[in-house]
Enzyme design. Structure first.
Site, PDB file in Angstrom:
ATOM      1  N   LYS A 118       1.002  -1.284  -0.220  1.00 23.49           N
ATOM      2  CA  LYS A 118       0.124   0.014  -0.142  1.00 23.49           C
ATOM      3  C   LYS A 118       0.919   1.288  -0.334  1.00 23.49           C
ATOM      4  O   LYS A 118       0.442   2.330  -0.403  1.00 23.49           O
ATOM      5  CB  LYS A 118      -0.964   0.120   1.373  1.00 23.49           C
ATOM      6  CG  LYS A 118      -1.946  -1.098   1.029  1.00 23.49           C
ATOM      7  CD  LYS A 118      -2.965  -0.819   2.269  1.00 23.49           C
ATOM      8  CE  LYS A 118      -4.070  -2.034   1.965  1.00 23.49           C
ATOM      9  NZ  LYS A 118      -5.096  -1.835   3.153  1.00 23.49           N
ATOM     10  N   LYS A 201      -5.720  -9.141  -7.554  1.00 21.00           N
ATOM     11  CA  LYS A 201      -6.797  -9.122  -6.770  1.00 21.00           C
ATOM     12  C   LYS A 201      -7.813  -8.181  -7.271  1.00 21.00           C
ATOM     13  O   LYS A 201      -7.594  -7.243  -7.382  1.00 21.00           O
ATOM     14  CB  LYS A 201      -6.482  -8.934  -5.187  1.00 21.00           C
ATOM     15  CG  LYS A 201      -7.571  -8.961  -4.022  1.00 21.00           C
ATOM     16  CD  LYS A 201      -7.013  -8.868  -2.924  1.00 21.00           C
ATOM     17  CE  LYS A 201      -8.389  -8.612  -1.884  1.00 21.00           C
ATOM     18  NZ  LYS A 201      -7.802  -8.100  -0.516  1.00 21.00           N
ATOM     19  N   LYS A 204     -11.569  -2.833  -4.721  1.00 22.54           N
ATOM     20  CA  LYS A 204     -12.611  -1.691  -4.878  1.00 22.54           C
ATOM     21  C   LYS A 204     -11.881  -0.379  -5.711  1.00 22.54           C
ATOM     22  O   LYS A 204     -12.644   0.422  -5.950  1.00 22.54           O
ATOM     23  CB  LYS A 204     -12.625  -1.294  -3.341  1.00 22.54           C
ATOM     24  CG  LYS A 204     -13.136  -2.318  -2.515  1.00 22.54           C
ATOM     25  CD  LYS A 204     -13.259  -1.937  -1.146  1.00 22.54           C
ATOM     26  CE  LYS A 204     -13.434  -2.996  -0.144  1.00 22.54           C
ATOM     27  NZ  LYS A 204     -13.360  -2.468   1.459  1.00 22.54           N
TER      28      LYS A 204
END
Length: 339
Positions: A118, A201, A204
């Site tokens: 991240k 993956k 969102k």
């Protein structure tokens, strides 16, 4: 140090940021419902304090928190049978999180791959909260002496850290107070992948809406996305092993298996040799059958925000009844005066 028998209790949570996807449903919520229906004491949380480890618009955060709660309920979580609440209404999470910040070691935190992913090259500009995220997650779990945590494959490392923190706390203070929680990672589609790139993956925050199934998508949109999902030219093979180097194909097979409550092996046995022109419409029909009613119920619930808030508030009351004595005993063990 004597062994303590901990009663089975499930805890898990979802972060309210960016909207719910099929990955959240198959990797988490669907299994939450199965846990509840199996009769295990279950607690399900909207982890809004984790969401603010990166900046959130306050209005959007409130909406997203309600949407996750609506997703839980629409999927089958019964707020009377399970405890459903949002994390920030139970202050004991943050209090135990600080104690665990003092138990966890920097070396452990530096090994957390999700922070590295991240933060990327801008690690120095990230919040301290994002770095300490796994310690708060440990507090979320151990505050309730949870014994089992249904998680996707990508969260396994965080549950392993939770075990390390529990073990070190117990060792340092000569107690057997916190359980060594077990991650529950089973069944197909514990990690749902991108419909446009099977090596990534489903997210969102992906660039294109076509790469994910949103829990609020209507029937036509769900069908369209599956029919346009990326695949390779070859038909489905006769064995699961033959899907090893075909990530997009394997992803669609796993999704079909999870939605139909079966296994990937069974899907291949039934559809081996089929072309994508046959399999993808069948998957689309199955997905619409399972997901469209959930989306409809979510929209109905979102039109009643006061009712969602009432449910979350009542769940928080029930959660605090469990959390308060556990935190109080933790303070006592650590040596903090409670006048």
């Amino acid at each position: 140090m004597t062994e303590t028998a901990f009663a089975p209790r499930v805890f898990s949570g979802i972060k309210p940021s960016g909207g719910l996807t099929l990955g959240n449903y198959l990797g988490a919520i669907k299994r939450f419902v199965e846990s509840q229906n199996a009769g295990t004491e279950s607690m399900f949380c909207v982890v809004d304090m984790h969401a603010i480890t990166v900046w959130q618009d306050p209005v959007e955060l409130r909406r997203a928190t309600r949407e996750v709660a609506a997703g839980y309920i629409a999927s089958g979580i019964d707020p009377e049978r399970a405890i459903l609440f949002n994390q920030s209404q139970v202050s004991q999470h943050a209090e135990l999180g600080w104690i665990f910040n003092c138990v966890a070691r920097l070396g452990w935190m530096n090994r957390m791959t999700q922070f590295k992913e991240k933060a990327g090259k801008n690690a120095e500009k990230q919040s301290l909260g994002l770095y300490a995220y796994p310690s708060l997650m440990a507090a979320d779990i151990l505050l309730y002496h949870a014994t089992h945590v249904p998680v996707g494959e990508d969260q396994k490392q965080h549950v392993e850290l939770t075990r390390d923190i529990a073990a070190k706390f117990n060792h340092d203070y000569g107690v057997d107070f916190f359980p060594l929680t077990s991650p529950v990672i089973d069944g197909p589609a514990t990690r749902v992948m991108n419909l446009r790139d099977g090596t990534k993956k489903m997210s969102k925050s992906g660039e294109s809406d076509m790469e994910r199934i949103n829990m609020t998508d209507d029937a036509d949109t769900i069908a369209k996305k599956f029919k346009k999902a990326r695949t390779d030219p070859a038909p489905l093979p006769e064995t699961l092993e033959a899907l090893k180097d075909r990530p997009e194909a394997r992803n669609l097979v796993d999704i079909y298996a999870a939605l139909s409550d079966t296994t990937a092996e069974t899907v291949i046995a039934e559809h081996g040799g089929a072309g994508w022109g046959q399999f993808k419409p069948a998957l689309a029909d199955l997905a619409v059958e399972r997901l469209a009613p959930i989306a409809t119920e979510m929209r109905r619930l979102m039109d009643e925000p006061a009712e969602i808030d009432r449910i979350l508030g009542r769940g928080a009351e029930r959660a605090r009844e469990i959390a308060a004595p556990i935190l109080s005993r933790t303070y006592e063990i650590v040596g903090l005066i409670r006048s």
